[in-house]
Scaffold this motif. Sequence first.
Motif, mmCIF file in Angstrom:
data_model
loop_
_atom_site.group_PDB
_atom_site.id
_atom_site.type_symbol
_atom_site.label_atom_id
_atom_site.label_comp_id
_atom_site.label_asym_id
_atom_site.label_seq_id
_atom_site.Cartn_x
_atom_site.Cartn_y
_atom_site.Cartn_z
ATOM 1 N N LEU A 1 0.843 -1.191 0.000
ATOM 2 C CA LEU A 1 0.000 0.000 0.000
ATOM 3 C C LEU A 1 0.875 1.236 0.000
ATOM 4 C CD1 LEU A 1 -2.718 -0.862 2.697
ATOM 5 C CD2 LEU A 1 -2.884 -1.112 0.216
ATOM 6 N N LYS A 2 0.321 2.319 -0.481
ATOM 7 C CA LYS A 2 0.997 3.608 -0.376
ATOM 8 C C LYS A 2 -0.049 4.695 -0.179
ATOM 9 C CE LYS A 2 1.110 4.614 -5.369
ATOM 10 N NZ LYS A 2 1.993 4.864 -6.530
ATOM 11 N N PHE B 1 0.085 5.288 18.697
ATOM 12 C CA PHE B 1 -0.777 4.146 18.433
ATOM 13 C C PHE B 1 -0.764 3.791 16.952
ATOM 14 C CE2 PHE B 1 -3.188 8.057 18.365
ATOM 15 C CZ PHE B 1 -4.017 7.958 17.260
ATOM 16 N N LYS B 2 -1.436 2.671 16.624
ATOM 17 C CA LYS B 2 -1.509 2.199 15.244
ATOM 18 C C LYS B 2 -2.967 1.975 14.854
ATOM 19 C CE LYS B 2 1.052 -1.461 15.837
ATOM 20 N NZ LYS B 2 1.835 -2.690 15.539
ATOM 21 N N VAL B 3 -3.253 2.172 13.562
ATOM 22 C CA VAL B 3 -4.588 1.946 13.021
ATOM 23 C C VAL B 3 -4.441 1.188 11.704
ATOM 24 C CG1 VAL B 3 -6.732 2.996 12.218
ATOM 25 C CG2 VAL B 3 -5.435 4.100 14.052
ATOM 26 N N ASP B 4 -5.124 0.062 11.574
ATOM 27 C CA ASP B 4 -5.077 -0.716 10.335
ATOM 28 C C ASP B 4 -5.777 0.037 9.199
ATOM 29 O OD1 ASP B 4 -3.769 -2.790 11.594
ATOM 30 O OD2 ASP B 4 -5.609 -3.897 12.028
ATOM 31 N N VAL B 5 -5.236 -0.102 7.987
ATOM 32 C CA VAL B 5 -5.850 0.508 6.803
ATOM 33 C C VAL B 5 -5.856 -0.495 5.659
ATOM 34 C CG1 VAL B 5 -5.270 2.895 7.360
ATOM 35 C CG2 VAL B 5 -3.626 1.492 6.086
ATOM 36 N N ARG C 1 -20.183 29.400 23.314
ATOM 37 C CA ARG C 1 -19.791 30.167 22.133
ATOM 38 C C ARG C 1 -20.629 29.683 20.949
ATOM 39 N NH1 ARG C 1 -13.209 30.929 22.368
ATOM 40 N NH2 ARG C 1 -13.073 31.414 24.591
ATOM 41 N N SER C 2 -21.206 30.597 20.244
ATOM 42 C CA SER C 2 -22.127 30.234 19.167
ATOM 43 C C SER C 2 -21.437 30.266 17.806
ATOM 44 C CB SER C 2 -23.332 31.186 19.152
ATOM 45 O OG SER C 2 -22.904 32.511 18.918
ATOM 46 N N GLY C 3 -22.020 29.502 16.880
ATOM 47 C CA GLY C 3 -21.575 29.551 15.493
ATOM 48 C C GLY C 3 -20.230 28.893 15.244
ATOM 49 N N GLY C 4 -19.655 29.250 14.076
ATOM 50 C CA GLY C 4 -18.363 28.703 13.689
ATOM 51 C C GLY C 4 -17.217 29.365 14.434
ATOM 52 N N LYS C 5 -16.043 28.788 14.294
ATOM 53 C CA LYS C 5 -14.831 29.303 14.946
ATOM 54 C C LYS C 5 -13.835 29.734 13.869
ATOM 55 C CE LYS C 5 -10.808 27.795 17.595
ATOM 56 N NZ LYS C 5 -10.071 26.602 18.043
ATOM 57 N N VAL C 6 -13.549 31.011 13.802
ATOM 58 C CA VAL C 6 -12.575 31.533 12.835
ATOM 59 C C VAL C 6 -11.181 31.090 13.271
ATOM 60 C CG1 VAL C 6 -11.576 33.586 11.801
ATOM 61 C CG2 VAL C 6 -14.037 33.484 12.241
ATOM 62 N N ASP C 7 -10.487 30.406 12.405
ATOM 63 C CA ASP C 7 -9.179 29.859 12.758
ATOM 64 C C ASP C 7 -8.429 29.502 11.481
ATOM 65 O OD1 ASP C 7 -7.077 28.880 14.257
ATOM 66 O OD2 ASP C 7 -8.233 27.346 15.293
ATOM 67 N N ASP C 8 -7.118 29.256 11.629
ATOM 68 C CA ASP C 8 -6.369 28.689 10.509
ATOM 69 C C ASP C 8 -6.887 27.288 10.245
ATOM 70 O OD1 ASP C 8 -3.934 30.667 10.124
ATOM 71 O OD2 ASP C 8 -4.169 30.372 12.284
ATOM 72 N N ILE C 9 -6.973 26.911 8.982
ATOM 73 C CA ILE C 9 -7.501 25.597 8.610
ATOM 74 C C ILE C 9 -6.503 24.894 7.702
ATOM 75 C CG2 ILE C 9 -9.356 24.354 7.431
ATOM 76 C CD1 ILE C 9 -11.158 26.812 8.063
ATOM 77 N N THR C 10 -5.965 23.788 8.186
ATOM 78 C CA THR C 10 -5.080 22.947 7.377
ATOM 79 C C THR C 10 -5.726 21.591 7.184
ATOM 80 O OG1 THR C 10 -3.045 24.023 8.152
ATOM 81 C CG2 THR C 10 -2.834 21.800 7.246
ATOM 82 N N VAL C 11 -5.775 21.125 5.949
ATOM 83 C CA VAL C 11 -6.320 19.800 5.652
ATOM 84 C C VAL C 11 -5.346 19.055 4.748
ATOM 85 C CG1 VAL C 11 -8.210 18.503 4.606
ATOM 86 C CG2 VAL C 11 -8.696 20.663 5.778
ATOM 87 N N ILE C 12 -4.977 17.849 5.153
ATOM 88 C CA ILE C 12 -4.227 16.931 4.296
ATOM 89 C C ILE C 12 -5.139 15.748 4.001
ATOM 90 C CG2 ILE C 12 -2.206 15.446 4.042
ATOM 91 C CD1 ILE C 12 -0.768 17.150 6.104
ATOM 92 N N VAL C 13 -5.250 15.383 2.750
ATOM 93 C CA VAL C 13 -6.016 14.206 2.355
ATOM 94 C C VAL C 13 -5.064 13.209 1.723
ATOM 95 C CG1 VAL C 13 -7.782 13.310 0.784
ATOM 96 C CG2 VAL C 13 -8.183 15.438 2.023
ATOM 97 N N ALA C 14 -5.153 11.961 2.175
ATOM 98 C CA ALA C 14 -4.317 10.896 1.613
ATOM 99 C C ALA C 14 -5.210 9.736 1.182
ATOM 100 C CB ALA C 14 -3.293 10.412 2.614
ATOM 101 N N HIS C 15 -5.099 9.339 -0.060
ATOM 102 C CA HIS C 15 -5.791 8.150 -0.552
ATOM 103 C C HIS C 15 -4.881 6.950 -0.320
ATOM 104 C CE1 HIS C 15 -8.307 10.779 -3.520
ATOM 105 N NE2 HIS C 15 -8.794 10.773 -2.292
ATOM 106 N N ILE C 16 -5.425 5.907 0.316
ATOM 107 C CA ILE C 16 -4.672 4.674 0.534
ATOM 108 C C ILE C 16 -4.956 3.771 -0.668
ATOM 109 C CG2 ILE C 16 -4.187 2.782 2.102
ATOM 110 C CD1 ILE C 16 -3.751 5.572 3.322
ATOM 111 N N VAL C 17 -3.902 3.439 -1.421
ATOM 112 C CA VAL C 17 -4.090 2.686 -2.664
ATOM 113 C C VAL C 17 -3.060 1.569 -2.749
ATOM 114 C CG1 VAL C 17 -4.961 4.720 -3.872
ATOM 115 C CG2 VAL C 17 -2.525 4.195 -3.974
ATOM 116 N N HIS C 18 -3.332 0.588 -3.619
ATOM 117 C CA HIS C 18 -2.345 -0.443 -3.913
ATOM 118 C C HIS C 18 -1.213 0.175 -4.720
ATOM 119 C CE1 HIS C 18 -4.471 -3.856 -2.310
ATOM 120 N NE2 HIS C 18 -5.544 -3.628 -3.054
ATOM 121 N N ASP C 19 -0.025 -0.248 -4.429
ATOM 122 C CA ASP C 19 1.136 0.280 -5.138
ATOM 123 C C ASP C 19 1.209 -0.337 -6.531
ATOM 124 O OD1 ASP C 19 3.370 1.601 -5.748
ATOM 125 O OD2 ASP C 19 4.651 0.686 -4.239
#
Length: 265
Positions: free
Chosen positions: A20-21, A172-176, A247-265
Motif C-alpha cells: 500500500l501507499k 498508536f496504530k490503526v489498520d488501513v 460560544r455560538s456559530g463557527g470558529k474563525v481559525d487557521d484551517i489545514t487539511v491533508i487528504v491521503a488516498h490509501i491505494v495499492h502500489d
Amino acid sequence: MTLSFSTTLCFIDDPKERRLKMIAGAFYIAKTKVNSTAQGDDAYFICGEKQTIGVADGVGGWAKLGVDPGEYARQLMINSLKAILVEPEGKINLKRVLNQAFLDTNAKGSSTACIINLKDHCLHVVNVGDSGFMLIRKRGGIYKSEIQQRSFNHPFQLGKLNADVLDSVQQFKVDVEAGDILIVGTDGLFDNMFENQIKDVAEKSTEEGIDPAQVARAVAESAYQISLDKNATTPFMLASSKSNRHRSGGKVDDITVIVAHIVHD
C-alpha cells in the motif's frame, strides 16, 4: 509561505499482502485576511519518500506576548521532516522523530502536532493536542483520533517554555486497506465540521475523480464557510456549551487539511 515537502513515493514492503501507499495533497487557509503578509499559525509537511505526513498548530495565545505563534509550528515541522529523512528505511520511530524535532526547535512558543507514517498496512501515529485525523473506511465507518486537552480550548502542546512533557504524546496504530481515505487536520477543521460533514465532502470529491489536493481544498473551503457562519451548529459550539462557555456559530481559525488516498502500489 506554508511548509510543504514532497518527494518520490516509496514502496511499502509486506510479504503477506499487496503493498500500500499514500497519495497525499494538502490545502491551507490562514485566518488572516487574504492580503496579509502573516503566514498563519499552522504548518504541515508531506514526505512521499518516507510515506509520512504531519500537521502542527501554533498556540495563538503567544501573540499576546509579541511572539509569532506560527514560528514554533513551522520549525517543529521542518525539524520533524529532517528527523524522518535520516530514520532507517522501513523502521521509522515517530516518537523518536518528534522528540528530536522538539529538541531541535528553539523558537519561542508552543504547538500541537500530529505525525502519521504508513507501514505494513498500518498507520503509525504520534499525536499531541487537538490536531488529529479521521479515517474514512472503504468498508464503512469512521475512525477519529482523540483530542488531548486539559480543559475547553486548552490543548496539550509542545514547547520549551510552556508545554506538556513528551510522555503525554499519544502513540498508536490503526489498520488501513486500499480505498480508505485519510483526513488529517488542525482544529480549524475539526472545530467547525462534524465527522459526517467531512466524510460527505471528501467522498463526493473523491468520487468525482479529483486528486487529493483538490479534495483537501474542498474540505478546507467547506470548513472555512462554516467558520464564518455565526448561526452554524459546530463541534466547537457544542463543546463550549458542555464547559459552560457557550460560544455560538463557527470558529474563525487557521484551517489545514491533508487528504491521503490509501491505494495499492
